[in-house]
Design a protein around this motif. Structure first.
Motif, PDB file in Angstrom:
ATOM      1  N   LEU A   3      82.926  66.128  70.697  1.00  0.00           N
ATOM      2  CA  LEU A   3      83.118  65.374  69.463  1.00  0.00           C
ATOM      3  C   LEU A   3      81.973  65.668  68.506  1.00  0.00           C
ATOM      4  O   LEU A   3      80.801  65.534  68.867  1.00  0.00           O
ATOM      5  CB  LEU A   3      83.196  63.873  69.762  1.00  0.00           C
ATOM      6  N   HIS A   4      82.327  66.077  67.280  1.00  0.00           N
ATOM      7  CA  HIS A   4      81.347  66.347  66.229  1.00  0.00           C
ATOM      8  C   HIS A   4      81.466  65.264  65.163  1.00  0.00           C
ATOM      9  O   HIS A   4      82.567  65.015  64.652  1.00  0.00           O
ATOM     10  CB  HIS A   4      81.609  67.700  65.560  1.00  0.00           C
ATOM     11  N   VAL A   5      80.376  64.631  64.812  1.00  0.00           N
ATOM     12  CA  VAL A   5      80.376  63.651  63.728  1.00  0.00           C
ATOM     13  C   VAL A   5      80.236  64.410  62.415  1.00  0.00           C
ATOM     14  O   VAL A   5      79.157  64.888  62.067  1.00  0.00           O
ATOM     15  CB  VAL A   5      79.233  62.631  63.897  1.00  0.00           C
ATOM     16  N   LEU A   6      81.336  64.532  61.695  1.00  0.00           N
ATOM     17  CA  LEU A   6      81.320  65.219  60.403  1.00  0.00           C
ATOM     18  C   LEU A   6      80.805  64.302  59.299  1.00  0.00           C
ATOM     19  O   LEU A   6      80.164  64.769  58.360  1.00  0.00           O
ATOM     20  CB  LEU A   6      82.717  65.728  60.044  1.00  0.00           C
ATOM     21  N   PHE A  36      89.781  63.518  63.078  1.00  0.00           N
ATOM     22  CA  PHE A  36      90.017  62.076  63.088  1.00  0.00           C
ATOM     23  C   PHE A  36      89.331  61.463  61.879  1.00  0.00           C
ATOM     24  O   PHE A  36      88.110  61.392  61.818  1.00  0.00           O
ATOM     25  CB  PHE A  36      89.475  61.468  64.388  1.00  0.00           C
ATOM     26  N   ASP A  37      90.118  61.063  60.904  1.00  0.00           N
ATOM     27  CA  ASP A  37      89.659  60.523  59.623  1.00  0.00           C
ATOM     28  C   ASP A  37      89.011  61.605  58.763  1.00  0.00           C
ATOM     29  O   ASP A  37      88.548  62.625  59.262  1.00  0.00           O
ATOM     30  CB  ASP A  37      88.725  59.330  59.808  1.00  0.00           C
ATOM     31  N   ALA A  38      88.975  61.334  57.453  1.00  0.00           N
ATOM     32  CA  ALA A  38      88.511  62.351  56.499  1.00  0.00           C
ATOM     33  C   ALA A  38      87.469  61.819  55.533  1.00  0.00           C
ATOM     34  O   ALA A  38      87.187  62.465  54.513  1.00  0.00           O
ATOM     35  CB  ALA A  38      89.715  62.899  55.724  1.00  0.00           C
ATOM     36  N   GLY A  39      86.883  60.644  55.844  1.00  0.00           N
ATOM     37  CA  GLY A  39      85.832  60.120  54.991  1.00  0.00           C
ATOM     38  C   GLY A  39      86.319  59.781  53.591  1.00  0.00           C
ATOM     39  O   GLY A  39      87.516  59.605  53.340  1.00  0.00           O
ATOM     40  N   TYR A  40      85.365  59.709  52.660  1.00  0.00           N
ATOM     41  CA  TYR A  40      85.632  59.267  51.296  1.00  0.00           C
ATOM     42  C   TYR A  40      85.778  60.423  50.311  1.00  0.00           C
ATOM     43  O   TYR A  40      86.402  60.278  49.263  1.00  0.00           O
ATOM     44  CB  TYR A  40      84.467  58.354  50.852  1.00  0.00           C
ATOM     45  N   SER A  41      85.204  61.581  50.643  1.00  0.00           N
ATOM     46  CA  SER A  41      85.181  62.702  49.695  1.00  0.00           C
ATOM     47  C   SER A  41      85.299  64.011  50.473  1.00  0.00           C
ATOM     48  O   SER A  41      85.829  64.032  51.582  1.00  0.00           O
ATOM     49  CB  SER A  41      83.884  62.668  48.887  1.00  0.00           C
ATOM     50  N   ASP A  42      84.767  65.102  49.901  1.00  0.00           N
ATOM     51  CA  ASP A  42      84.794  66.387  50.595  1.00  0.00           C
ATOM     52  C   ASP A  42      83.546  66.625  51.435  1.00  0.00           C
ATOM     53  O   ASP A  42      83.320  67.730  51.921  1.00  0.00           O
ATOM     54  CB  ASP A  42      84.955  67.534  49.592  1.00  0.00           C
ATOM     55  N   VAL A  43      82.731  65.593  51.639  1.00  0.00           N
ATOM     56  CA  VAL A  43      81.498  65.741  52.421  1.00  0.00           C
ATOM     57  C   VAL A  43      81.795  66.263  53.830  1.00  0.00           C
ATOM     58  O   VAL A  43      81.058  67.098  54.354  1.00  0.00           O
ATOM     59  CB  VAL A  43      80.733  64.398  52.475  1.00  0.00           C
ATOM     60  N   PHE A  44      82.885  65.788  54.442  1.00  0.00           N
ATOM     61  CA  PHE A  44      83.207  66.234  55.796  1.00  0.00           C
ATOM     62  C   PHE A  44      83.494  67.733  55.830  1.00  0.00           C
ATOM     63  O   PHE A  44      83.199  68.407  56.834  1.00  0.00           O
ATOM     64  CB  PHE A  44      84.386  65.438  56.376  1.00  0.00           C
ATOM     65  N   ILE A  45      84.047  68.272  54.755  1.00  0.00           N
ATOM     66  CA  ILE A  45      84.302  69.713  54.685  1.00  0.00           C
ATOM     67  C   ILE A  45      82.989  70.477  54.574  1.00  0.00           C
ATOM     68  O   ILE A  45      82.786  71.496  55.256  1.00  0.00           O
ATOM     69  CB  ILE A  45      85.230  70.043  53.501  1.00  0.00           C
ATOM     70  N   MET A  51      78.500  73.388  60.258  1.00  0.00           N
ATOM     71  CA  MET A  51      78.614  73.375  61.721  1.00  0.00           C
ATOM     72  C   MET A  51      79.534  74.487  62.232  1.00  0.00           C
ATOM     73  O   MET A  51      79.839  74.533  63.417  1.00  0.00           O
ATOM     74  CB  MET A  51      79.115  72.000  62.182  1.00  0.00           C
ATOM     75  N   LYS A  52      79.989  75.348  61.304  1.00  0.00           N
ATOM     76  CA  LYS A  52      80.875  76.473  61.636  1.00  0.00           C
ATOM     77  C   LYS A  52      82.169  75.994  62.298  1.00  0.00           C
ATOM     78  O   LYS A  52      82.669  76.597  63.254  1.00  0.00           O
ATOM     79  CB  LYS A  52      80.146  77.494  62.519  1.00  0.00           C
ATOM     80  N   ILE A  53      82.704  74.920  61.758  1.00  0.00           N
ATOM     81  CA  ILE A  53      83.978  74.366  62.218  1.00  0.00           C
ATOM     82  C   ILE A  53      85.066  74.763  61.234  1.00  0.00           C
ATOM     83  O   ILE A  53      84.912  74.588  60.019  1.00  0.00           O
ATOM     84  CB  ILE A  53      83.891  72.832  62.333  1.00  0.00           C
TER      85      ILE A  53
END
Length: 278
Positions: A3-6, A36-45, A51-53
């Motif tokens: 599990l990676h915390v994006l 699992f979930d996409a947060g509020y903005s494009d920060v997870f991207i 993280m090379k995901i």
């Protein structure tokens, strides 16, 4: 499972990732890839790229519930996939898993607090599977579906209203769900916000996974300035459940974390954290 915390509200010292008040996890289990979930903005991207995901190689996109801090990143995700199609880059068309109410219009005093992406829009980009029942994503990882709310001290707070095609009604966030992962040592529960109640969620995980051992709980516990009664009954439950470890984050305040640290080892969470379970 890895599990990676994006995305989380916090970052970790000497780890140069971005944070925002939201949640997004990337999970690998065997050959399955889950967002699992996409947060509020494009920060997870942005964090995923560091993280090379590869978020173009997802089997599932799972939404814990429809609130803005978990769903508003869906639009940047759609944009990422659309641009890949235009540029003829390799991508999978993932299956989108959520409760049937997760994409409905949610508001407080006419202010939108729910998803900006509708069900009809999402269908154009992902394969939708909206379900109140549990959905197994792999042999050991399951979306828990609609959480049965048996406890009277949690899961009973109205947050605005929700609008379907036929009616507007008080929103008790019935769409709030979570994931559970079966290990040899017990269950790992992975939550978004726990509007359904963290104890109710753990009980559902036990039933669905047919195991009473709780190895870890990671995610938001929805303990934000809770009453003494709620905090005491929550910690009493977790103590009785014999939880081995806690990764309480997102919507869990400092006072609640201090109380939870007396129940089980409490591990710090921030964007960039990677946890492995076997």
């Amino acid at each position: 499972m890895k599990l990676h915390v994006l995305v989380d509200n916090n970052t970790l010292i000497d780890r140069y990732f971005l944070a925002e008040p939201g949640v997004s996890y990337y999970i690998e289990d065997g050959d399955k890839r889950i967002l699992f979930d996409a947060g509020y903005s494009d920060v997870f991207i942005q964090n995923a790229q560091k993280m090379k995901i590869d978020l173009l190689n997802l089997d599932y996109v799972v939404l814990s519930h429809g609130h803005i801090d978990h769903s508003w990143g869906l639009m940047p995700l759609i944009q990422l996939h659309l641009e890949a199609i235009i540029e003829q880059h390799a991508r999978k068309r993932p299956v989108f898993i959520a409760h049937p109410e997760a994409l409905l219009h949610k508001s407080i005093d006419d202010e939108v607090i729910g998803s900006l992406v509708s069900e009809s829009q999402l269908k154009k980009h992902f394969n939708l599977e909206l379900s109140k029942a549990p959905v197994w994503l792999s042999e050991n990882l399951v979306f828990l579906g609609e959480i049965e709310r048996k406890n009277t001290f949690e899961g009973n707070v109205q947050i605005g209203s929700v609008e379907s095609d036929t009616e507007v009604y008080p929103d008790y966030v019935n769409d709030d769900s979570a994931l559970a992962y079966k290990t040899d040592a017990g269950i790992v529960v992975i939550t978004g916000c726990s509007h359904a109640g963290i104890c109710n969620i753990i009980e559902q995980a036990k039933r669905v996974c047919n195991d009473t051992r709780i190895l870890d709980v990671i995610g938001g516990f929805h303990l934000l300035n809770p009453s003494e009664e709620v905090l005491e009954k929550t910690t009493d439950y977790l103590t009785g459940a014999g939880v081995k470890r806690l990764h309480a984050c997102h919507c869990t305040d400092l006072n609640s974390k201090i109380a939870l640290a007396k129940v089980a080892p409490l591990v710090e969470v921030g964007s960039g954290l990677v946890i492995e379970y076997t």
